[in-house]
Design a protein around this motif. Structure first.
Motif, PDB file in Angstrom:
ATOM      1  N   PRO A   1       0.707  -1.684  -0.002  1.00  0.00           N
ATOM      2  CA  PRO A   1       0.399  -0.099   0.475  1.00  0.00           C
ATOM      3  C   PRO A   1       0.434   1.186  -0.556  1.00  0.00           C
ATOM      4  CG  PRO A   1      -0.202  -1.033   1.787  1.00  0.00           C
ATOM      5  CD  PRO A   1       0.770  -2.057   0.905  1.00  0.00           C
ATOM      6  N   PHE A   2       2.257   1.114   1.229  1.00  0.00           N
ATOM      7  CA  PHE A   2       2.706   2.846   0.774  1.00  0.00           C
ATOM      8  C   PHE A   2       3.292   2.954  -0.826  1.00  0.00           C
ATOM      9  CE2 PHE A   2       3.273   1.930   5.075  1.00  0.00           C
ATOM     10  CZ  PHE A   2       2.910   3.194   5.541  1.00  0.00           C
ATOM     11  N   TYR A   3       3.674   2.006  -1.484  1.00  0.00           N
ATOM     12  CA  TYR A   3       4.578   2.194  -2.847  1.00  0.00           C
ATOM     13  C   TYR A   3       3.137   2.698  -3.364  1.00  0.00           C
ATOM     14  CZ  TYR A   3       6.708   1.975  -7.515  1.00  0.00           C
ATOM     15  OH  TYR A   3       6.903   2.051  -9.002  1.00  0.00           O
ATOM     16  N   PHE A   4       1.818   2.094  -2.841  1.00  0.00           N
ATOM     17  CA  PHE A   4       0.750   2.312  -4.192  1.00  0.00           C
ATOM     18  C   PHE A   4       0.325   4.091  -4.291  1.00  0.00           C
ATOM     19  CE2 PHE A   4      -3.563   2.572  -5.198  1.00  0.00           C
ATOM     20  CZ  PHE A   4      -3.692   2.080  -6.396  1.00  0.00           C
ATOM     21  N   LYS A   5      -0.011   3.915  -3.049  1.00  0.00           N
ATOM     22  CA  LYS A   5      -0.158   5.677  -2.555  1.00  0.00           C
ATOM     23  C   LYS A   5       1.613   6.498  -2.925  1.00  0.00           C
ATOM     24  CE  LYS A   5      -3.180   4.877   0.829  1.00  0.00           C
ATOM     25  NZ  LYS A   5      -3.643   4.228   2.230  1.00  0.00           N
ATOM     26  N   ILE A   6       2.984   6.128  -2.378  1.00  0.00           N
ATOM     27  CA  ILE A   6       3.861   7.292  -1.976  1.00  0.00           C
ATOM     28  C   ILE A   6       4.832   7.094  -3.164  1.00  0.00           C
ATOM     29  CG2 ILE A   6       5.209   8.254  -0.596  1.00  0.00           C
ATOM     30  CD1 ILE A   6       3.409   7.268   1.746  1.00  0.00           C
ATOM     31  N   GLY A   7       5.127   5.912  -3.439  1.00  0.00           N
ATOM     32  CA  GLY A   7       5.813   5.727  -4.895  1.00  0.00           C
ATOM     33  C   GLY A   7       6.926   5.114  -4.294  1.00  0.00           C
ATOM     34  N   ALA A   8       6.356   4.779  -2.884  1.00  0.00           N
ATOM     35  CA  ALA A   8       8.316   4.543  -2.726  1.00  0.00           C
ATOM     36  C   ALA A   8       7.377   3.527  -1.009  1.00  0.00           C
ATOM     37  CB  ALA A   8       9.279   5.505  -1.488  1.00  0.00           C
ATOM     38  N   CYS A   9       8.638   2.795  -0.665  1.00  0.00           N
ATOM     39  CA  CYS A   9       8.683   1.857   0.374  1.00  0.00           C
ATOM     40  C   CYS A   9       9.663   1.275   0.965  1.00  0.00           C
ATOM     41  CB  CYS A   9       8.315   0.471   0.133  1.00  0.00           C
ATOM     42  SG  CYS A   9       7.800  -1.153   0.804  1.00  0.00           S
ATOM     43  N   ARG A  10      10.036   2.373   2.756  1.00  0.00           N
ATOM     44  CA  ARG A  10      11.007   1.916   3.459  1.00  0.00           C
ATOM     45  C   ARG A  10      11.935   0.640   2.755  1.00  0.00           C
ATOM     46  NH1 ARG A  10       6.844   1.780   7.687  1.00  0.00           N
ATOM     47  NH2 ARG A  10       7.403  -0.363   8.368  1.00  0.00           N
ATOM     48  N   HIS A  11      11.290  -0.632   2.732  1.00  0.00           N
ATOM     49  CA  HIS A  11      12.014  -1.903   3.250  1.00  0.00           C
ATOM     50  C   HIS A  11      12.061  -1.999   1.449  1.00  0.00           C
ATOM     51  CE1 HIS A  11       9.940  -2.655   6.110  1.00  0.00           C
ATOM     52  NE2 HIS A  11       8.420  -3.022   6.173  1.00  0.00           N
ATOM     53  N   GLY A  12      12.012  -1.434   0.798  1.00  0.00           N
ATOM     54  CA  GLY A  12      12.423  -1.300  -0.730  1.00  0.00           C
ATOM     55  C   GLY A  12      12.737  -2.637  -1.628  1.00  0.00           C
ATOM     56  N   ASP A  13      13.198  -3.458  -1.912  1.00  0.00           N
ATOM     57  CA  ASP A  13      12.947  -4.417  -2.779  1.00  0.00           C
ATOM     58  C   ASP A  13      13.338  -6.129  -1.580  1.00  0.00           C
ATOM     59  OD1 ASP A  13      13.697  -3.520  -5.040  1.00  0.00           O
ATOM     60  OD2 ASP A  13      15.771  -4.025  -5.886  1.00  0.00           O
ATOM     61  N   ARG A  14      13.312  -5.500  -0.109  1.00  0.00           N
ATOM     62  CA  ARG A  14      13.370  -6.698   0.553  1.00  0.00           C
ATOM     63  C   ARG A  14      11.778  -6.762   1.019  1.00  0.00           C
ATOM     64  NH1 ARG A  14      17.525  -4.024   1.904  1.00  0.00           N
ATOM     65  NH2 ARG A  14      16.698  -3.371   3.674  1.00  0.00           N
ATOM     66  N   CYS A  15      10.200  -6.193   0.329  1.00  0.00           N
ATOM     67  CA  CYS A  15       9.342  -5.771   0.589  1.00  0.00           C
ATOM     68  C   CYS A  15       8.571  -6.965   0.651  1.00  0.00           C
ATOM     69  CB  CYS A  15       8.729  -4.580   0.087  1.00  0.00           C
ATOM     70  SG  CYS A  15       6.772  -4.452   0.459  1.00  0.00           S
ATOM     71  N   SER A  16       7.625  -7.704   1.232  1.00  0.00           N
ATOM     72  CA  SER A  16       7.355  -8.560   1.557  1.00  0.00           C
ATOM     73  C   SER A  16       5.865  -8.604   0.433  1.00  0.00           C
ATOM     74  CB  SER A  16       6.377  -8.732   2.916  1.00  0.00           C
ATOM     75  OG  SER A  16       5.388  -8.680   3.653  1.00  0.00           O
ATOM     76  N   ARG A  17       5.483  -7.574   0.307  1.00  0.00           N
ATOM     77  CA  ARG A  17       4.773  -7.093  -0.895  1.00  0.00           C
ATOM     78  C   ARG A  17       4.798  -6.560  -2.003  1.00  0.00           C
ATOM     79  NH1 ARG A  17      -0.196  -4.512   3.247  1.00  0.00           N
ATOM     80  NH2 ARG A  17       0.709  -5.820   4.753  1.00  0.00           N
ATOM     81  N   LEU A  18       3.737  -6.747  -3.200  1.00  0.00           N
ATOM     82  CA  LEU A  18       4.523  -6.551  -3.942  1.00  0.00           C
ATOM     83  C   LEU A  18       4.771  -4.836  -4.781  1.00  0.00           C
ATOM     84  CD1 LEU A  18       2.583  -8.739  -6.511  1.00  0.00           C
ATOM     85  CD2 LEU A  18       4.899  -8.852  -6.438  1.00  0.00           C
ATOM     86  N   HIS A  19       5.644  -4.343  -5.634  1.00  0.00           N
ATOM     87  CA  HIS A  19       5.579  -3.342  -5.743  1.00  0.00           C
ATOM     88  C   HIS A  19       5.145  -3.457  -7.282  1.00  0.00           C
ATOM     89  CE1 HIS A  19       8.320  -1.807  -2.506  1.00  0.00           C
ATOM     90  NE2 HIS A  19       7.649  -1.760  -1.714  1.00  0.00           N
ATOM     91  N   ASN A  20       4.135  -2.716  -7.815  1.00  0.00           N
ATOM     92  CA  ASN A  20       3.567  -3.039  -8.813  1.00  0.00           C
ATOM     93  C   ASN A  20       4.291  -1.648  -9.945  1.00  0.00           C
ATOM     94  OD1 ASN A  20       2.139  -5.565  -9.729  1.00  0.00           O
ATOM     95  ND2 ASN A  20       0.571  -4.122  -7.630  1.00  0.00           N
ATOM     96  N   ARG A  21       5.569  -1.671 -10.382  1.00  0.00           N
ATOM     97  CA  ARG A  21       5.524  -0.021 -11.080  1.00  0.00           C
ATOM     98  C   ARG A  21       4.996   0.079 -12.802  1.00  0.00           C
ATOM     99  NH1 ARG A  21      10.487   0.551  -8.050  1.00  0.00           N
ATOM    100  NH2 ARG A  21      11.445  -0.747  -7.709  1.00  0.00           N
ATOM    101  N   PRO A  22       4.625   0.921 -12.527  1.00  0.00           N
ATOM    102  CA  PRO A  22       4.150   1.146 -13.661  1.00  0.00           C
ATOM    103  C   PRO A  22       4.936   1.553 -15.148  1.00  0.00           C
ATOM    104  CG  PRO A  22       4.375   3.425 -12.080  1.00  0.00           C
ATOM    105  CD  PRO A  22       4.482   2.269 -11.495  1.00  0.00           C
ATOM    106  N   THR A  23       4.126   1.322 -15.834  1.00  0.00           N
ATOM    107  CA  THR A  23       4.911   1.057 -17.250  1.00  0.00           C
ATOM    108  C   THR A  23       4.721   2.743 -18.066  1.00  0.00           C
ATOM    109  OG1 THR A  23       2.706   0.275 -18.835  1.00  0.00           O
ATOM    110  CG2 THR A  23       4.768  -1.383 -18.046  1.00  0.00           C
ATOM    111  N   ILE A  24       3.517   2.991 -16.947  1.00  0.00           N
ATOM    112  CA  ILE A  24       3.382   4.151 -18.522  1.00  0.00           C
ATOM    113  C   ILE A  24       2.857   5.138 -16.822  1.00  0.00           C
ATOM    114  CG2 ILE A  24       1.213   3.543 -19.135  1.00  0.00           C
ATOM    115  CD1 ILE A  24       3.681   6.705 -20.260  1.00  0.00           C
ATOM    116  N   SER A  25       2.841   6.468 -16.730  1.00  0.00           N
ATOM    117  CA  SER A  25       2.085   7.401 -15.850  1.00  0.00           C
ATOM    118  C   SER A  25       2.292   9.122 -15.534  1.00  0.00           C
ATOM    119  CB  SER A  25       2.699   6.651 -14.436  1.00  0.00           C
ATOM    120  OG  SER A  25       2.141   7.806 -13.322  1.00  0.00           O
ATOM    121  N   PRO A  26       1.725   9.785 -15.499  1.00  0.00           N
ATOM    122  CA  PRO A  26       1.857  10.506 -15.667  1.00  0.00           C
ATOM    123  C   PRO A  26       2.851  11.559 -14.972  1.00  0.00           C
ATOM    124  CG  PRO A  26      -0.192  10.667 -14.958  1.00  0.00           C
ATOM    125  CD  PRO A  26       0.232   9.522 -14.910  1.00  0.00           C
TER     126      PRO A  26
END
Length: 281
Positions: free
Chosen positions: A19-44
């Motif tokens: 949820p943090f990556y979805f709302k803020i675009g950043a997560c304190r756990h980085g790549d070690r986060c247990s949840r998925l970071h869905n990186r958009p292929t296009i965004s404004p």
């Protein structure tokens, strides 16, 4: 089940997507986060990670030599940076919001979020920034899932009572001065009739909008408080007291801006991107 998953996507109840990556675009756990970071292929919105370095980064209010810094010098340093970034990014299109984080945590410190009016403008800016440097440091740029900064910004920080300080996981957005805001964003106000969602972007103060509304109302009344009608004008469209007729055709012809995507539409698009990514061989 699919409707339930869609309703909780990007929330605390979602045990799959961060949820943090979805709302803020950043997560304190980085790549070690247990949840998925869905990186958009296009965004404004594009994110320039850890780009701004304030002069008192090591100790707030103190320079690297241990000498106290005047807060006005710190603000001047920030606004010089802000103007540099704005002028460079505005070459690729209209900037709706430009936010710089004042957080201290590694995953958010100095993050710059630039939201363009159109996604293709953001894509052009992102491509142009690849491989470039600023102040001797490489620019790390990527698309960001953040499209609504109201959900990403710390409300307690805006009210000056955030008890988590600089290590808060929501954006502490640095604010530029009124003069710089007018200089950078003022030209857009006469072409668009909506407000930016950013605190440091181009929101128009309510007192200014109320003043203009009252001014327009007063322009349509004479000194006696009456609205002028045809009997108050001559054949040339001028009032009998000699003042020319004011034209408001420009404001009437202004078409409303297209509505931006809401959170639900954004989630549906991200889910579609994920499905397309999984279907690719």
């Amino acid at each position: 089940m699919a409707e339930h998953l869609a309703s909780i996507f990007g929330t605390e109840k979602d045990r799959v997507n961060c949820p943090f990556y979805f709302k803020i675009g950043a997560c304190r756990h980085g790549d070690r986060c247990s949840r998925l970071h869905n990186r958009p292929t296009i965004s404004p919105t594009i994110l320039l990670s850890n780009m701004y370095q304030r002069p008192d980064m090591i100790t707030p209010g103190v320079d690297p030599q241990g000498q106290p810094i005047d807060p006005r010098k710190i603000q001047e340093h920030f606004e010089d940076f802000y103007e540099d970034i704005y002028e460079e990014l505005s070459k690729f299109g209209e900037i709706e919001s430009l936010n710089v984080c004042d957080n201290l945590a590694d995953h958010m410190i100095g993050n710059v979020y630039a939201q363009f009016r159109e996604e293709d403008q953001a894509a052009a800016a992102l491509q142009a920034l690849q491989g470039r440097f600023y102040s001797g440091r490489p620019i790390i740029a990527d698309f960001s899932p953040v499209t609504d900064f109201r959900e990403a910004t710390c409300r307690q920080y805006e009210e000056n009572n955030c008890n988590r300080g600089g290590y808060c996981n929501f954006m502490h957005v640095k604010v530029i001065g009124r003069d710089l805001r007018r200089k950078l964003f003022g030209s857009y106000r006469k072409y668009r009739g909506h407000r930016s969602r950013s605190r440091s972007g181009s929101p128009r103060p309510r007192r200014d909008r109320d003043r203009d509304r009252h001014r327009d109302r007063d322009d349509n009344r004479d000194r006696n408080g009456r609205r002028p009608d045809r009997t108050d004008r001559d054949a040339g469209g001028r009032r009998k007291n000699g003042s020319p007729k004011r034209s408001h055709s420009r404001s009437r012809s202004r078409s409303p801006p297209p509505a931006r995507e809401g959170s639900e539409e954004r989630r549906a698009r991200i889910e579609q991107w994920n499905r397309e990514r999984e279907e690719k061989p």
